[in-house]
Design an enzyme around this catalytic site. Structure first.
Site, PDB file in Angstrom:
ATOM      1  CD  GLU A 179       2.490  -8.284  19.699  1.00 35.86           C
ATOM      2  OE1 GLU A 179       1.774  -7.928  18.749  1.00 35.86           O
ATOM      3  OE2 GLU A 179       3.612  -7.781  19.939  1.00 35.86           O
ATOM      4  CG  LEU A 180      -0.793 -15.636  20.516  1.00 36.25           C
ATOM      5  CD1 LEU A 180       0.245 -16.751  20.615  1.00 36.25           C
ATOM      6  CD2 LEU A 180      -2.136 -16.113  21.040  1.00 36.25           C
ATOM      7  CG  MET A 181       3.636 -12.533  16.762  1.00 34.52           C
ATOM      8  SD  MET A 181       3.010 -10.895  16.386  1.00 34.52           S
ATOM      9  CE  MET A 181       3.378 -10.801  14.635  1.00 34.52           C
ATOM     10  CE  LYS A 233      16.361 -20.454  17.485  1.00 31.84           C
ATOM     11  NZ  LYS A 233      16.860 -21.717  18.083  1.00 31.84           N
ATOM     12  CG  ASP A 245      11.356 -16.401  21.720  1.00 24.06           C
ATOM     13  OD1 ASP A 245      10.325 -15.955  22.238  1.00 24.06           O
ATOM     14  OD2 ASP A 245      11.453 -17.550  21.275  1.00 24.06           O
ATOM     15  CG  LEU A 246      15.552  -8.890  23.331  1.00 30.00           C
ATOM     16  CD1 LEU A 246      16.742  -9.100  22.419  1.00 30.00           C
ATOM     17  CD2 LEU A 246      15.106  -7.437  23.299  1.00 30.00           C
TER      18      LEU A 246
END
Length: 544
Positions: A140-142, A191, A208-209
């Site tokens: 998904e793009l935030m 982070k 980024d899991l």
């Protein structure tokens, strides 16, 4: 609204042009002589030229628009042709066949992770070419990028505590979702660079899991993540969900102070030494709010058993929604220093709608609570029966009592630990002058065997010059090094040597010239150190 409609219309045209061009390519070259056909086709090709790569199933387009870059990945803008929604494409470095097999097993699991505070993982495809072999992740793009980038937009102005609490609540909800899976999913690389935000709505998501899983599985779990956010037990490779709580505490520290944790350190070796000894970053001293400071200290404790769980943090009053009431310990400093079991608590009802007619705005309801005897829920219900509280308010009050008592017990334990530590640090014993971080370790590396350690040359010549002249020469030697920090060589540090049945086992930390940190262990008597050094160089080059 009109701008959004125009963007949607252009997206539809781009997708139609792309599909039309694919149909033409499949059917062969078009017949000549069509009026304006050549110009139209050129226009369509110009439109499609933005897509530099297509997923094998034709669902996702990859554009040559780089929106982020890291030591492990390059991030591009993409498009889902089935929905017309922009996506985020992460192109990772080369991976071994074993790493790819493991990732395929976890891909279906990550596709099923659907939560409002977790960045959605859509799909992936593999690129296997002679000069390019990698995995492309589609997520998904935030719209506003990472939380760290968003924090930089504030400049020197600090973010209000109210906004930080809003962000933290969402991060904790995402972590709680991961930790409540069966088996629990540990992020391992949490982070602010892996937390994403939508500026228009304020929604925060943990991302980024899948990439964090790849990084920690690479190189037999020896290539570790970001040292500034890594808990001490990560270096031992025996850890649980508490490492995410530690990283969350460091993220919270960065939000509050607008400083990267351990920015005062010059490399991973210095950070490692501070982390394993429980020394907090220098920015920790800049926290002004006492409750915020206490929470961060709780999350980043050296012993992982002393850290809270994500569930405990979500139930903490600091992250609770504003309920219009506040509970404090009367004479807190005096109460912390004493061992009294009877605690005086003061409840202030700030919301006028929840305040009884018998109490004014500046008045507080004071009551006693006996440790190890009274029950928070029963105490709150008694206040309702006495007419001091409305019936719908007893649950929030009971939760606040729990949080205040837990905070008081932790503060008393911390006070006792401080009093138990002998005050010998103020007057250090005479001895040799302190050396630079890693100096003694490098000496032990050279003495042990032919380990591939890089160390600064040592001048053993005897000089008859004065101390002032010698110190002046040392300063001159140091100055050029500071100007050439970008050209530093890899550096090896021995962390510890432990005895075993087969002999000494050496634990080492390698800092590469790309600021990567690699830990590894070997048997001193049986290991082939030359083979180890060649293996390290090969793996470092492969992962770069």
């Amino acid at each position: 609204m009109r701008k959004l409609e125009r963007e949607n219309e252009s997206l539809r045209h781009a997708i139609e042009n792309y599909r039309e061009l694919e149909r033409r390519r499949a059917s062969g070259p078009s017949a000549p002589g069509t009026a304006g056909g050549e110009d139209a086709e050129d226009g369509e090709e110009d439109e499609v030229e933005k897509a530099v790569e297509v997923s094998p199933n034709g669902t996702f387009l990859k554009f040559n628009e780089e929106i982020g870059r890291g030591s492990f990945k390059t991030v591009y803008k993409g498009l889902d042709t089935t929905t017309g929604v922009f996506v985020r494409l992460l192109s990772g470095n080369r991976l071994s066949k074993k790493d790819r097999d493991r990732f395929r097993e976890e891909a279906d699991l990550m596709k099923g992770l659907t939560h409002p505070n977790i960045v959605r993982f859509y799909d992936f495809w593999e690129v296997d070419k002679p000069k390019r072999s990698c995995i492309v992740l589609v997520t998904e793009l935030m719209t506003s990028g990472t939380l760290r980038t968003y924090l930089k937009n504030f400049g020197q102005k600090k973010v209000s505590l109210k906004i930080i609490k809003l962000w933290c609540r969402q991060i904790l909800r995402g972590l709680q979702f991961l930790h409540s899976r069966n088996p629990p999913i540990i992020h391992r690389d949490l982070k602010c660079d892996n937390i994403f935000i939508s500026g228009t709505t304020g929604q925060v998501k943990v991302g980024d899991l899948g990439l964090a899983t790849l990084k920690n599985r690479s190189f037999a779990k020896s290539v570790i993540g970001t040292p500034e956010f890594m808990a001490p037990e990560v270096y031992e490779e025996h850890y649980d969900e508490a490492v995410d709580v530690y990283a969350f505490g460091m993220c919270m520290l960065e939000m509050v102070t607008a400083e990267y944790p351990y920015s005062e350190c010059t490399g991973p070796a210095q950070i490692y030494k501070k982390v394993i000894t429980g020394i907090k970053p220098s920015s920790f001293e800049k926290i002004e709010d006492a409750q915020t400071r206490e929470l961060i200290e709780w999350c980043t404790r050296l012993n992982n058993k002393e850290r809270p769980t994500v569930k405990q943090l979500l139930n903490h009053e600091f992250f609770a929604e504003d309920c219009g009431m506040r509970l404090d310990v009367a004479n807190r400093e005096e109460t912390v220093s004493s061992d009294r079991s009877v605690i005086e608590l003061q409840l202030r009802v700030l919301d006028a709608k929840k305040r009884r007619d018998t109490h004014k705005e500046n008045e507080a309801i004071q009551f006693n609570y006996v440790l190890n005897k009274d029950n928070p829920e029963e105490t709150a219900k008694q206040m309702v029966m006495s007419g001091l509280l409305a019936e719908e308010n007893w649950r929030p009050v009971a939760k606040m009592i729990v949080n205040q008592i837990q905070s008081l017990v932790r503060a008393r334990e911390e006070k006792r630990r401080e009093q138990a530590v002998p005050q010998t640090q103020s007057a250090p014993a005479a001895g040799p002058a302190p050396t630079a971080p890693g100096a003694a370790v490098h000496a032990s590396v050279h003495a042990s065997a032919s380990l591939p350690a890089v160390s600064a040359p040592v001048d053993t010549s005897v000089s008859t010059e004065s101390d002032a002249a010698l110190s002046e020469k040392k300063e001159k030697k140091i100055r050029p090094r500071r100007r050439k920090t970008c050209e530093r060589l890899p550096r090896l540090t021995v962390l510890e040597v432990k005895g075993s049945d087969n002999g000494p086992v050496v634990s080492c930390l390698l800092e590469t010239n790309q600021s990567q940190a690699i830990t590894f262990k070997f048997d001193l008597h049986e290991a082939d150190v030359t083979a180890i050094s060649y293996k390290m160089v090969y793996e470092c080059n492969r992962l770069q």
